[in-house]
Design a protein around this motif. Sequence first.
Motif, mmCIF file in Angstrom:
data_model
loop_
_atom_site.group_PDB
_atom_site.id
_atom_site.type_symbol
_atom_site.label_atom_id
_atom_site.label_comp_id
_atom_site.label_asym_id
_atom_site.label_seq_id
_atom_site.Cartn_x
_atom_site.Cartn_y
_atom_site.Cartn_z
ATOM 1 N N ASP A 38 42.997 11.165 53.620
ATOM 2 C CA ASP A 38 44.232 11.385 52.666
ATOM 3 C C ASP A 38 44.087 12.365 51.742
ATOM 4 O O ASP A 38 45.201 12.522 50.851
ATOM 5 C CB ASP A 38 44.619 9.899 52.088
ATOM 6 N N GLN A 39 43.024 13.441 51.426
ATOM 7 C CA GLN A 39 42.972 14.362 50.639
ATOM 8 C C GLN A 39 43.814 15.422 50.820
ATOM 9 O O GLN A 39 43.891 16.022 52.059
ATOM 10 C CB GLN A 39 41.555 14.789 50.412
ATOM 11 N N LYS A 40 44.798 15.743 49.967
ATOM 12 C CA LYS A 40 45.801 16.878 50.217
ATOM 13 C C LYS A 40 45.702 18.267 49.518
ATOM 14 O O LYS A 40 45.891 19.304 49.630
ATOM 15 C CB LYS A 40 47.125 16.591 50.013
ATOM 16 N N SER A 41 44.789 18.032 48.377
ATOM 17 C CA SER A 41 44.618 19.060 47.331
ATOM 18 C C SER A 41 43.236 19.713 47.287
ATOM 19 O O SER A 41 42.378 18.914 47.349
ATOM 20 C CB SER A 41 45.019 18.621 45.866
ATOM 21 N N PHE A 42 43.227 20.698 47.408
ATOM 22 C CA PHE A 42 41.694 21.515 47.347
ATOM 23 C C PHE A 42 42.002 22.738 46.647
ATOM 24 O O PHE A 42 42.205 23.969 46.728
ATOM 25 C CB PHE A 42 41.425 22.221 48.850
ATOM 26 N N GLY A 43 41.756 22.494 45.311
ATOM 27 C CA GLY A 43 41.882 23.349 44.110
ATOM 28 C C GLY A 43 43.124 23.741 43.891
ATOM 29 O O GLY A 43 44.110 22.920 43.923
ATOM 30 N N PRO A 44 43.363 24.974 44.044
ATOM 31 C CA PRO A 44 45.000 25.487 43.766
ATOM 32 C C PRO A 44 45.688 25.365 45.108
ATOM 33 O O PRO A 44 46.941 25.783 45.359
ATOM 34 C CB PRO A 44 44.834 26.718 43.179
ATOM 35 N N ALA A 262 43.616 45.370 38.219
ATOM 36 C CA ALA A 262 43.592 45.924 36.905
ATOM 37 C C ALA A 262 42.044 45.731 36.794
ATOM 38 O O ALA A 262 41.582 46.543 36.017
ATOM 39 C CB ALA A 262 44.206 45.222 35.995
ATOM 40 N N ALA A 263 41.268 44.933 37.493
ATOM 41 C CA ALA A 263 39.901 44.963 37.286
ATOM 42 C C ALA A 263 39.134 45.950 38.121
ATOM 43 O O ALA A 263 37.892 45.991 38.000
ATOM 44 C CB ALA A 263 39.351 43.560 37.759
ATOM 45 N N ILE A 264 39.790 46.627 39.221
ATOM 46 C CA ILE A 264 39.161 47.746 39.977
ATOM 47 C C ILE A 264 38.938 48.855 39.162
ATOM 48 O O ILE A 264 39.868 49.643 38.546
ATOM 49 C CB ILE A 264 40.095 48.011 41.212
ATOM 50 N N LYS A 265 37.781 49.219 38.905
ATOM 51 C CA LYS A 265 37.367 50.701 38.361
ATOM 52 C C LYS A 265 36.359 51.410 39.251
ATOM 53 O O LYS A 265 35.649 50.778 39.874
ATOM 54 C CB LYS A 265 36.605 50.372 37.071
ATOM 55 N N LYS A 266 36.471 52.720 39.090
ATOM 56 C CA LYS A 266 35.598 53.457 39.962
ATOM 57 C C LYS A 266 34.061 53.217 39.837
ATOM 58 O O LYS A 266 33.692 53.617 38.413
ATOM 59 C CB LYS A 266 36.179 54.993 39.757
ATOM 60 N N GLY A 267 33.346 53.090 40.691
ATOM 61 C CA GLY A 267 32.016 52.496 40.325
ATOM 62 C C GLY A 267 31.541 51.436 39.917
ATOM 63 O O GLY A 267 30.515 50.775 39.621
ATOM 64 N N GLY A 268 32.619 50.297 39.751
ATOM 65 C CA GLY A 268 32.462 49.211 38.943
ATOM 66 C C GLY A 268 32.277 48.078 40.060
ATOM 67 O O GLY A 268 32.506 48.138 41.342
ATOM 68 N N THR A 269 32.100 46.888 39.542
ATOM 69 C CA THR A 269 32.164 45.940 40.302
ATOM 70 C C THR A 269 32.856 44.468 39.936
ATOM 71 O O THR A 269 32.825 44.249 38.815
ATOM 72 C CB THR A 269 30.553 45.142 40.493
ATOM 73 N N VAL A 270 33.877 44.140 40.854
ATOM 74 C CA VAL A 270 34.643 43.166 40.383
ATOM 75 C C VAL A 270 34.030 41.855 40.576
ATOM 76 O O VAL A 270 33.300 41.595 41.304
ATOM 77 C CB VAL A 270 36.371 43.398 40.936
ATOM 78 N N GLU A 271 34.247 40.750 39.632
ATOM 79 C CA GLU A 271 33.817 39.472 39.932
ATOM 80 C C GLU A 271 34.718 38.455 40.243
ATOM 81 O O GLU A 271 35.441 37.841 39.253
ATOM 82 C CB GLU A 271 33.021 38.965 38.613
ATOM 83 N N PRO A 272 34.975 38.192 41.307
ATOM 84 C CA PRO A 272 36.304 37.193 41.827
ATOM 85 C C PRO A 272 36.110 35.996 41.104
ATOM 86 O O PRO A 272 34.984 35.393 41.189
ATOM 87 C CB PRO A 272 36.264 37.404 42.942
ATOM 88 N N GLN A 273 37.166 35.319 41.111
ATOM 89 C CA GLN A 273 37.226 33.792 40.758
ATOM 90 C C GLN A 273 37.156 33.081 42.065
ATOM 91 O O GLN A 273 37.956 33.234 42.920
ATOM 92 C CB GLN A 273 38.550 33.236 39.841
ATOM 93 N N LEU A 274 36.131 32.154 42.125
ATOM 94 C CA LEU A 274 36.191 31.288 42.995
ATOM 95 C C LEU A 274 37.145 30.198 43.321
ATOM 96 O O LEU A 274 37.487 29.485 42.282
ATOM 97 C CB LEU A 274 34.842 30.345 43.236
ATOM 98 N N LEU A 275 38.210 30.061 44.057
ATOM 99 C CA LEU A 275 39.206 29.053 44.386
ATOM 100 C C LEU A 275 38.695 28.033 45.314
ATOM 101 O O LEU A 275 39.193 26.794 44.755
ATOM 102 C CB LEU A 275 40.520 29.690 44.758
ATOM 103 N N PHE A 276 38.241 28.361 46.266
ATOM 104 C CA PHE A 276 37.879 27.154 47.127
ATOM 105 C C PHE A 276 36.419 27.755 47.949
ATOM 106 O O PHE A 276 36.444 28.871 48.099
ATOM 107 C CB PHE A 276 38.791 27.108 48.235
ATOM 108 N N ALA A 277 35.535 26.680 48.177
ATOM 109 C CA ALA A 277 34.513 26.780 49.178
ATOM 110 C C ALA A 277 34.045 25.665 49.692
ATOM 111 O O ALA A 277 34.199 24.531 48.904
ATOM 112 C CB ALA A 277 33.190 27.439 48.180
ATOM 113 N N GLY A 278 33.853 25.553 51.068
ATOM 114 C CA GLY A 278 33.681 24.314 51.779
ATOM 115 C C GLY A 278 32.942 24.769 53.060
ATOM 116 O O GLY A 278 33.038 25.867 53.592
ATOM 117 N N ARG A 279 32.206 23.736 53.825
ATOM 118 C CA ARG A 279 31.678 23.923 55.099
ATOM 119 C C ARG A 279 32.056 22.808 55.791
ATOM 120 O O ARG A 279 32.527 21.621 55.651
ATOM 121 C CB ARG A 279 30.142 24.072 54.748
#
Length: 326
Positions: A38-44, A262-279
């Motif tokens: 009955d779980q329907k929501s998984f983060g966003p 907007a976070a993309i910069k030449k030579g830079g590293t973006v740090e994404p927000q984790l929305l969901f992770a599961g196994r």
Amino acid sequence: MKLFSFLIAGHVALAPAAAADPIAVTAAPMSSFGAVADQKSFGPFEWRGGLELTSSDEKFGGLSGLVMSADCGGLLAVSDAGRWFRGRLAYDGATLAGLVDAKLAPMLDDKGRPPRNKPRGDAEAVADLGGGKLLVGFESRPRIGIYDIGKSGLDATFQPVKSPKEIKTSPGNEELESVGRFAAEPFKGDFIAISEFNADAQGNIRAWVWNAKRTVAFSVQRHEDYKITDLALLPDGGVLILERSFGASLLPGMAIRRFEAAAIKKGGTVEPQLLFAGRAPLFAIDNMEGIALCTRDGETRITIVSDNNFNTSLQRTLLLQFAYTP
């Protein structure tokens, strides 16, 4: 939001695809995504149903990239065996309930020939460019090109797109998995590609934004042992990335993260927000490889497909759908 609009009217727009053959596919509805039924929501993300796709035809499988019609009614996937797979989705109210009108067709090269072997047909990524054109990325012999499906249906031929040479430098089977083109600033009109696991010196995953005049090389911070298998571009410039943990772990995993253009910069590293992770087995997860956006009932939805590697005794072709609320 430019979302495979030429499929909205059904198969009429694809009439020139004489090479497409009907295929019998069974689409078994999935009762739930999580172990708690009955779980329907998984983060966003809100569960909107799923299908397990099976077929006795040995050509079916290996689905590695996906685009959806704007209304979530039509799908077109690429197989890593060099085939198109298309069909129309059925719904029970808001819930994904079935798939009909399934067809397969070979993906043709620039000479109009089907792939001679798997390395030449290893399509891993597809994105809608609007106007009936699709951008497709191939991994084993890395290359990116356009197929004008709107003009020629599934008989369209590969039209090469010049891309950064560094895309070809990753090891083995860990090259190109994700492609797209931005529809919003700051990179409006530019292409984007992310490798599966072409790592930089810090172990992060290499990526590129480019146009005819310049290339912006950057990296995406890695999440645990996950590798990036696809991306979806949001109208506001956000980038959703689909990631899978498969093979290194006995329990396949799926992660979805987001970063802003907007976070993309030449030579830079973006740090994404984790929305969901599961196994698995806590979630209905296999070798998840394709993600696409569409809109239904006023909701932004994501649809995710798994690649069964043509190994039907151990793996499944799953089609999952969620409403996404940022």
